[in-house]
Design a protein around this motif. Structure first.
Motif, PDB file in Angstrom:
ATOM      1  N   UNK A  82      48.177  48.312  30.310  1.00 37.20           N
ATOM      2  CA  UNK A  82      47.544  47.010  30.134  1.00 37.20           C
ATOM      3  C   UNK A  82      47.238  46.430  31.523  1.00 37.20           C
ATOM      4  N   UNK A  83      46.078  45.805  31.639  1.00 34.68           N
ATOM      5  CA  UNK A  83      45.673  45.227  32.913  1.00 34.68           C
ATOM      6  C   UNK A  83      45.184  43.802  32.710  1.00 34.68           C
ATOM      7  N   UNK A  84      45.509  42.960  33.663  1.00 37.38           N
ATOM      8  CA  UNK A  84      45.151  41.552  33.607  1.00 37.38           C
ATOM      9  C   UNK A  84      43.843  41.309  34.350  1.00 37.38           C
ATOM     10  N   UNK A  85      42.951  40.515  33.742  1.00 34.97           N
ATOM     11  CA  UNK A  85      41.756  40.048  34.437  1.00 34.97           C
ATOM     12  C   UNK A  85      41.936  38.564  34.716  1.00 34.97           C
ATOM     13  N   UNK A  86      41.736  38.163  35.971  1.00 35.26           N
ATOM     14  CA  UNK A  86      42.064  36.813  36.398  1.00 35.26           C
ATOM     15  C   UNK A  86      40.966  36.224  37.271  1.00 35.26           C
ATOM     16  N   UNK A  87      40.764  34.895  37.201  1.00 34.58           N
ATOM     17  CA  UNK A  87      39.779  34.252  38.071  1.00 34.58           C
ATOM     18  C   UNK A  87      40.017  34.506  39.557  1.00 34.58           C
ATOM     19  N   UNK A  88      41.273  34.705  39.944  1.00 35.39           N
ATOM     20  CA  UNK A  88      41.578  34.952  41.356  1.00 35.39           C
ATOM     21  C   UNK A  88      40.875  36.183  41.896  1.00 35.39           C
ATOM     22  N   UNK A  89      40.478  37.088  41.003  1.00 37.98           N
ATOM     23  CA  UNK A  89      39.799  38.306  41.454  1.00 37.98           C
ATOM     24  C   UNK A  89      38.521  37.991  42.225  1.00 37.98           C
ATOM     25  N   UNK A  90      37.871  36.877  41.852  1.00 36.05           N
ATOM     26  CA  UNK A  90      36.628  36.522  42.562  1.00 36.05           C
ATOM     27  C   UNK A  90      36.933  36.188  44.008  1.00 36.05           C
ATOM     28  N   UNK A  91      38.077  35.566  44.277  1.00 37.34           N
ATOM     29  CA  UNK A  91      38.422  35.238  45.669  1.00 37.34           C
ATOM     30  C   UNK A  91      38.777  36.495  46.445  1.00 37.34           C
ATOM     31  N   UNK A  92      39.267  37.519  45.767  1.00 42.34           N
ATOM     32  CA  UNK A  92      39.583  38.775  46.449  1.00 42.34           C
ATOM     33  C   UNK A  92      38.326  39.553  46.819  1.00 42.34           C
ATOM     34  N   UNK A  93      37.195  39.142  46.273  1.00 46.32           N
ATOM     35  CA  UNK A  93      35.922  39.804  46.554  1.00 46.32           C
ATOM     36  C   UNK A  93      35.085  39.010  47.550  1.00 46.32           C
ATOM     37  N   UNK A  94      35.712  38.064  48.230  1.00 47.03           N
ATOM     38  CA  UNK A  94      35.054  37.323  49.288  1.00 47.03           C
ATOM     39  C   UNK A  94      35.475  37.905  50.634  1.00 47.03           C
ATOM     40  N   UNK A  95      34.533  38.373  51.437  1.00 49.91           N
ATOM     41  CA  UNK A  95      34.903  39.037  52.704  1.00 49.91           C
ATOM     42  C   UNK A  95      35.311  38.050  53.788  1.00 49.91           C
ATOM     43  N   UNK A  96      36.427  37.363  53.537  1.00 53.48           N
ATOM     44  CA  UNK A  96      36.982  36.437  54.522  1.00 53.48           C
ATOM     45  C   UNK A  96      38.436  36.799  54.766  1.00 53.48           C
TER      46      UNK A  96
END
Length: 329
Positions: A42-56
């Motif tokens: 089982x894997x969780x999908x979370x809004x935080x993933x979008x911040x992990x895709x920001x190259x900062x």
């Protein structure tokens, strides 16, 4: 033996699209002493993933790099082990990735196999800790106060509202559909729930929170943020857990008035759950007690199949889920 994984092929420009991920085939690693192999279920999908895709590089976690397996949280079973603390058959939860198999690590937590994986991800892991620590440790609510929580039909927001009700607050949820609002009031016991798309949202909020707003748990951002902010009482607390509406924008929307922060003696605090890991046991104890007493419940939105992960992430950001978004495979 080989297994499938999704790696990041490029950073998103605006909205998440499936073509930023590449499905690859990897070879199962040969374990070294102390290592163990986990098959995810089982894997969780979370809004935080979008911040992990920001190259900062100044965020709380480094961004996922191009060519790396996409980061996530997951539940799985140890299928091979050279680590006595994680023998074969052990059920674990932890930071994993979009991969059918992952090498385990010391930060993974052993979980009771009798507890459903859905309950772990929806309540007894970072989701529950986010709701508890954000509300109780940052928001410091008092009985009789009024809470407004945005993203209220999501995994964190729905728990925040229920926890606040259990603590004696008046709770107003904000969600994106009349159906979600109905669920919040009729099943979760919110005092009121408002569709943020309503043209008269501001007037509805004044009715739902006649004594103003004391605690604002912010998950989404967007145009309604200013409306809610303007109805904050003096000494109100704003818990900034997420600003989903701004993650796709290169330049975020203008924030609240510093004049009001000053004159109303407001406290506005950003909040990252990993900073509150020391409260995990406390959070799980309280949430478990309220669950047993019937004061809170959890709901999951589950899709099947490993290869549905990219499409699932797009659905998450379109707000198609009610409750915790989980991919099962």
């Amino acid at each position: 033996m080989t297994y499938k994984a999704f790696t990041l092929s490029k950073y998103p420009q605006g909205h998440i699209t499936t073509d930023i991920f590449e499905l690859v085939t990897l070879a199962q690693p040969t374990l070294k002493e102390g290592e163990f192999l986990v098959k995810q279920t089982h894997m969780s999908l979370d809004p935080a993933m979008r911040t992990w895709l920001q190259p900062r590089e100044d965020s709380y976690l480094p961004p996922v790099q191009i060519g790396e397996v996409m980061r996530s949280y997951g539940v799985g079973v140890v299928v091979d082990s050279l680590n006595a603390q994680f023998p074969v058959g052990t059920h674990v939860v932890g930071v994993t990735g979009w991969s059918e198999y992952v090498l385990g690590h010391a930060d993974m937590q052993v979980i009771d196999a009798s507890i459903p994986a859905e309950a772990i991800l929806a309540l007894f892991y970072f989701t529950g800790l986010t709701a508890y620590a954000g509300l109780m440790k940052v928001g410091k609510p008092k009985k009789g106060e009024t809470l407004v929580v945005t993203g209220a039909a999501g995994s964190v927001g729905s728990l925040v509202g229920q926890l606040a009700k259990a603590e004696g607050l008046r709770v107003v949820g904000v969600a994106g559909s009349d159906e979600k609002c109905k669920w919040l009031v009729e099943e979760l016991g919110f005092d009121a729930a408002l569709n943020y798309k309503a043209e008269d949202f501001e007037a509805q909020l004044r009715v739902a929170a006649p004594n103003g707003v004391d605690v604002f748990y912010e998950n989404t951002g967007g145009s309604i943020q200013e409306i809610i902010f303007n109805q904050l009482n003096r000494y109100a607390r704003v818990i900034v857990c997420g600003v989903l509406a701004d993650y796709d924008h290169e330049v975020p929307a203008k924030g609240p008035s510093w004049v009001d922060i000053n004159l109303k003696s407001l406290r506005v605090q950003g909040f990252i759950v990993t900073d509150y890991a020391s409260f995990a046991d406390e959070a799980m104890s309280v949430l478990g007690r309220y669950l047993a007493e019937g004061k809170i419940q959890y709901k999951t939105y589950t899709v099947e199949g490993f290869e549905s992960l990219p499409e699932g992430l797009m659905k998450l950001f379109k707000g198609e889920n009610t409750g915790k978004f989980i991919v099962k495979f």
